[in-house]
Design a protein around this motif. Structure first.
Motif, PDB file in Angstrom:
ATOM      1  N   GLU B 271       9.023   6.763   8.070  1.00  0.00           N
ATOM      2  CA  GLU B 271       8.002   6.557   9.559  1.00  0.00           C
ATOM      3  C   GLU B 271       8.747   5.379  10.222  1.00  0.00           C
ATOM      4  N   LEU B 272       9.163   4.325   9.630  1.00  0.00           N
ATOM      5  CA  LEU B 272       9.482   3.160  10.257  1.00  0.00           C
ATOM      6  C   LEU B 272       8.198   2.361  10.617  1.00  0.00           C
ATOM      7  N   HIS B 273       6.994   2.407  10.010  1.00  0.00           N
ATOM      8  CA  HIS B 273       5.947   1.865  10.284  1.00  0.00           C
ATOM      9  C   HIS B 273       6.117   0.470   9.298  1.00  0.00           C
ATOM     10  N   MET B 274       7.076  -0.539   9.803  1.00  0.00           N
ATOM     11  CA  MET B 274       7.437  -1.561   8.667  1.00  0.00           C
ATOM     12  C   MET B 274       5.980  -2.503   8.748  1.00  0.00           C
ATOM     13  N   GLY B 275       5.397  -2.742   9.963  1.00  0.00           N
ATOM     14  CA  GLY B 275       4.384  -3.424   9.737  1.00  0.00           C
ATOM     15  C   GLY B 275       3.030  -3.217   8.545  1.00  0.00           C
ATOM     16  N   TYR B 276       2.924  -1.637   8.923  1.00  0.00           N
ATOM     17  CA  TYR B 276       1.794  -1.058   7.980  1.00  0.00           C
ATOM     18  C   TYR B 276       2.269  -1.095   6.534  1.00  0.00           C
ATOM     19  N   ALA B 277       3.868  -0.861   6.406  1.00  0.00           N
ATOM     20  CA  ALA B 277       4.151  -1.001   4.782  1.00  0.00           C
ATOM     21  C   ALA B 277       4.266  -2.314   4.326  1.00  0.00           C
ATOM     22  N   SER B 278       4.380  -3.106   5.086  1.00  0.00           N
ATOM     23  CA  SER B 278       4.203  -4.742   4.625  1.00  0.00           C
ATOM     24  C   SER B 278       2.694  -4.840   4.099  1.00  0.00           C
ATOM     25  N   ALA B 279       1.724  -4.438   5.132  1.00  0.00           N
ATOM     26  CA  ALA B 279       0.417  -4.552   4.565  1.00  0.00           C
ATOM     27  C   ALA B 279       0.199  -3.962   3.276  1.00  0.00           C
ATOM     28  N   LEU B 280       0.712  -2.766   3.126  1.00  0.00           N
ATOM     29  CA  LEU B 280       0.565  -1.931   1.732  1.00  0.00           C
ATOM     30  C   LEU B 280       1.366  -2.907   0.711  1.00  0.00           C
ATOM     31  N   ALA B 281       2.504  -3.279   0.920  1.00  0.00           N
ATOM     32  CA  ALA B 281       3.143  -4.200  -0.101  1.00  0.00           C
ATOM     33  C   ALA B 281       2.084  -5.434  -0.449  1.00  0.00           C
ATOM     34  N   TRP B 282       1.487  -6.293   0.610  1.00  0.00           N
ATOM     35  CA  TRP B 282       0.678  -7.089   0.007  1.00  0.00           C
ATOM     36  C   TRP B 282      -0.403  -6.921  -0.833  1.00  0.00           C
ATOM     37  N   LEU B 283      -1.038  -5.567  -0.243  1.00  0.00           N
ATOM     38  CA  LEU B 283      -2.443  -5.049  -1.338  1.00  0.00           C
ATOM     39  C   LEU B 283      -1.556  -4.885  -2.703  1.00  0.00           C
ATOM     40  N   LEU B 284      -0.573  -4.241  -2.997  1.00  0.00           N
ATOM     41  CA  LEU B 284       0.026  -4.166  -4.293  1.00  0.00           C
ATOM     42  C   LEU B 284       0.139  -5.456  -4.930  1.00  0.00           C
ATOM     43  N   PHE B 285       0.645  -6.351  -4.234  1.00  0.00           N
ATOM     44  CA  PHE B 285       1.115  -7.670  -4.700  1.00  0.00           C
ATOM     45  C   PHE B 285      -0.144  -8.377  -5.414  1.00  0.00           C
ATOM     46  N   VAL B 286      -0.972  -8.262  -4.493  1.00  0.00           N
ATOM     47  CA  VAL B 286      -2.468  -8.815  -4.927  1.00  0.00           C
ATOM     48  C   VAL B 286      -3.022  -8.015  -6.023  1.00  0.00           C
ATOM     49  N   VAL B 287      -2.891  -6.780  -6.093  1.00  0.00           N
ATOM     50  CA  VAL B 287      -3.239  -5.854  -7.243  1.00  0.00           C
ATOM     51  C   VAL B 287      -2.655  -6.136  -8.651  1.00  0.00           C
ATOM     52  N   ILE B 288      -1.396  -6.331  -8.374  1.00  0.00           N
ATOM     53  CA  ILE B 288      -0.499  -6.651  -9.727  1.00  0.00           C
ATOM     54  C   ILE B 288      -0.820  -8.055 -10.027  1.00  0.00           C
ATOM     55  N   MET B 289      -1.036  -9.027  -9.218  1.00  0.00           N
ATOM     56  CA  MET B 289      -1.150 -10.180  -9.363  1.00  0.00           C
ATOM     57  C   MET B 289      -2.629 -10.362 -10.395  1.00  0.00           C
ATOM     58  N   LEU B 290      -3.673  -9.898  -9.692  1.00  0.00           N
ATOM     59  CA  LEU B 290      -4.979  -9.731 -10.674  1.00  0.00           C
ATOM     60  C   LEU B 290      -4.776  -9.116 -11.936  1.00  0.00           C
ATOM     61  N   VAL B 291      -4.217  -8.119 -11.994  1.00  0.00           N
ATOM     62  CA  VAL B 291      -4.099  -7.165 -13.305  1.00  0.00           C
ATOM     63  C   VAL B 291      -3.404  -8.218 -14.256  1.00  0.00           C
ATOM     64  N   THR B 292      -2.206  -8.891 -13.875  1.00  0.00           N
ATOM     65  CA  THR B 292      -1.497  -9.724 -14.733  1.00  0.00           C
ATOM     66  C   THR B 292      -2.325 -10.840 -15.343  1.00  0.00           C
ATOM     67  N   ALA B 293      -3.111 -11.429 -14.121  1.00  0.00           N
ATOM     68  CA  ALA B 293      -4.074 -12.658 -14.468  1.00  0.00           C
ATOM     69  C   ALA B 293      -5.119 -12.212 -15.414  1.00  0.00           C
ATOM     70  N   VAL B 294      -5.782 -11.110 -15.290  1.00  0.00           N
ATOM     71  CA  VAL B 294      -6.461 -10.644 -16.471  1.00  0.00           C
ATOM     72  C   VAL B 294      -6.130 -10.431 -17.729  1.00  0.00           C
ATOM     73  N   GLN B 295      -4.740  -9.937 -17.652  1.00  0.00           N
ATOM     74  CA  GLN B 295      -4.216  -9.712 -18.872  1.00  0.00           C
ATOM     75  C   GLN B 295      -3.903 -10.771 -19.669  1.00  0.00           C
ATOM     76  N   LEU B 296      -3.599 -11.979 -18.940  1.00  0.00           N
ATOM     77  CA  LEU B 296      -3.235 -13.441 -19.460  1.00  0.00           C
ATOM     78  C   LEU B 296      -4.379 -14.022 -19.920  1.00  0.00           C
ATOM     79  N   LEU B 297      -5.764 -13.848 -19.214  1.00  0.00           N
ATOM     80  CA  LEU B 297      -6.850 -14.425 -19.682  1.00  0.00           C
ATOM     81  C   LEU B 297      -7.384 -13.727 -20.947  1.00  0.00           C
TER      82      LEU B 297
END
Lengths: 309, 310
Positions: B271-297
């Protein structure tokens, strides 16, 4: 490291402890021995069944590629009417030779560049002491955990700006700058080298480059082979980047080509499964050959990965 | 070492030489990190606040993309699918890997042969795994259901029934369990034999030895396999995309297989919605970081590390 190491773990109570402990009653020991042999038979039987389950899909795939269309789903091990027809058809309906050639070029470039650059960086982190080394290596480790999807779009924009979208450059050129995983792996090996030969060579007036290239690299050959093989597999099997960067059919790699074959002949298309199956075999076989060529390295490399986890 | 006694170079000069050489050797990584990691992370943060289709310059839209994301039913579907798949796949994968490694560890001399058998499928390109999924898990003719039928089970339509798409993908992912098995087997072989002897002397049976000796001693490797695999599961793409989504103008698609990265990929590059896809990428980044942090704890409490080994 090898299977032999596993034996003493089981054999120890029979003979190994005899030196220090009191001798056990023979009847007890015979019973224990019989029980262990029973366990061993059970374990080997279970493993045989499981190994068959694991290998069977590959055999099924290869077998299906020699079956006429009507018999693909008959799930027979040996084709009833074996034929080479599918290989001729697939060769005509898709430029597989071209795709194989493209993939070979990309794979060779990707694996070579990442091995050389990661070795340089790993050596820098392993051998030299300088301020900031610890934190910097911490950053290397952190990037290993970074999800690739996060940098996908900006990276695409970099290659777009440089005019490389549509060529194979984005599929390997990033490897010129080392990869965190291999830096980590190679550093483990470089760290295990003694320092004395390097100090001696330095006193003899050898340059830092000579120390790396003439001493460290030859001593860590297996680790470099591991890196090369891992990246060769990763590069050969990748779909995401070819999907993003390649548009012209003539530039496709085999996985990207196989995806095109699925689209044309698979569930959404003409339902000529024999073509899809045969193209899958052609995509997979080089990797199986690669594994058997470097089996020892694959296993050693993976085992090292987890050892410091 | 005794190098101070021989060397004629002053320590500070030597330190400077070490630093120069060290930085020179790691310079490819420094450049690569700045260009291909640091800059993309910041730039995708900026892009996520814009409307951008590659052809015209990005135009700043503030938090619009994030507001749109919050209201986008496809995002919710993709997140839910991905979460379901991860929760299903990761425990299954780790347990199977552990079971196979424990079996291999008992196999003695034969373990090398079986290890090869478990590892070979890992070499299969994920696209081809997608093909095998469609063929072997076919509800009507597939080998899996034929085998299930032989023991009297009526197998589901793995590839078409929305409820069974994710279990099918999770099962097929087990096929590449080989690498995890090798990692766990290496950890098992590192457990000191004396610990087992001591446990035996204390009268501990197999199950008790496994629970109180083996599992704690290999918990580091188990944790590593779990974390790496969780991150991979959250980014599920190739197998599902190959099997269930058409490239170009073919339109077959399966809502049950719409994983997060597939949605991101289509928004960005179809769709070439690069801005929207970047926002999606950031959400994924935050989710994965949170999950990894919980696993570390959690791991702090569960994982046993033998003091620095090196």
């Amino acid at each position: 490291m090898t299977a032999v190491d596993a034996v003493p773990a089981d054999a120890a109570p029979a003979g190994g402890t005899g030196g220090a402990g009191e001798p056990r009653p023979p009847a007890d020991r015979r019973q224990a021995y019989r029980r262990r042999r029973w366990v061993r038979v059970l374990v080997v039987t279970a493993l045989t069944v499981l190994a068959l389950v694991f290998v069977y899909p590959l055999i099924w795939l290869v077998s299906a590629s020699f079956k006429p269309r009507a018999e693909i789903f008959d799930n027979r091990l040996v084709p009833q009417h074996p034929t080479l027809e599918n290989y001729l058809t697939v060769w005509d309906s898709a430029p597989l030779a071209l795709w194989l050639g493209n993939t070979l070029v990309v794979t060779a470039l990707a694996a070579t560049t990442v091995t050389v650059s990661s070795a340089l960086v790993a050596w820098g982190f392993a051998h030299y002491r300088f301020r900031g080394r610890g934190p910097l290596f911490g950053v290397v480790l952190a990037t290993m955990m970074l999800p690739g999807a996060v940098t996908l779009i900006p990276t695409y924009l970099i290659w777009h700006r440089l005019g490389f979208v549509g060529t194979n450059v984005p599929l390997w050129a990033g490897n010129l700058f080392a990869s965190a995983f291999y830096v980590f792996l190679l550093r483990q090996f470089f760290l295990s080298l003694p320092r004395e030969p390097f100090e001696a060579a330095r006193l003899d007036g050898a340059s830092e480059w000579t120390l790396f290239w003439r001493i460290a690299v030859p001593l860590c050959r297996p680790a470099l082979v591991i890196t090369f093989l891992f990246e060769a597999q990763a590069s050969w099997t990748d779909l995401m980047r070819p999907l993003v960067y390649l548009q012209d059919t003539a530039t496709f790699t085999v996985p990207r080509g196989l995806k095109a074959v699925i689209d044309q002949f698979g569930p959404g298309g003409e339902s000529q499964w024999e073509v899809v199956v045969t193209a899958s075999v052609i995509t997979t076989v080089p990797m199986i050959l690669l594994f058997f060529a470097g089996q020892r390295y694959f296993v050693q490399g993976i085992a090292t990965t987890g050892s410091k986890g | 070492m005794g190098r101070e006694a021989v060397t004629t170079v002053r320590p500070s000069a030597r330190a400077r030489r070490e630093r120069t050489a060290g930085l020179a050797f790691i310079s490819p990584w420094i450049v690569g990190f700045l260009v291909f990691t640091a800059w993309p992370i910041f730039y995708s943060g900026y892009l996520s606040l814009t409307d951008y289709d590659v052809l015209t310059d990005p135009s700043f839209v503030g938090l619009e993309n994030y507001e749109r994301m919050a209201a986008d039913p496809q995002v919710r579907l993709a997140l839910w699918n991905t979460l379901q798949y991860t929760v299903l796949q990761v425990p299954l994968y780790v347990v199977v890997a552990l079971a196979l490694a424990l079996l291999l560890h008992q196999a003695g001399r034969a373990s090398g042969f079986f290890r090869t058998a478990f590892f070979v499928p890992k070499m299969t390109p994920p696209v081809a795994v997608g093909v095998l999924l469609l063929l072997l898990f076919n509800g009507e003719y597939g080998l899996v259901n034929e085998a299930l039928g032989a023991i009297g089970i009526n197998g589901p339509s793995w590839t078409t029934d929305p409820d069974w798409v994710k279990p099918g993908l999770a099962l097929v992912s087990l096929w590449s369990v080989g690498a995890a098995v090798v990692i766990l087997l290496a950890a098992l072989q590192d457990v000191p034999v004396e610990l087992y002897d001591a446990a035996r002397v204390d009268g501990a049976g197999w199950w008790r030895r496994t629970r109180t000796v083996t599992l704690p001693m290999i918990s580091g490797a188990l944790f590593f396999v779990t974390v790496v695999n969780t991150i991979a599961a959250f980014q599920m793409f190739t197998e599902a995309y190959s099997a269930y989504f058409g490239a170009g103008n073919s339109t077959y698609a399966n809502d049950a297989a719409l994983f997060y990265v597939i949605y991101l990929f289509r928004e960005g590059f179809a769709e070439l919605h690069m801005g929207y896809a970047s926002a999606l990428a950031w959400l994924l980044f935050v989710v994965i970081m949170l999950v990894t942090a919980v696993q570390l704890l959690v791991s702090r409490r569960l994982v046993y590390y033998e003091g620095e080994q090196r």
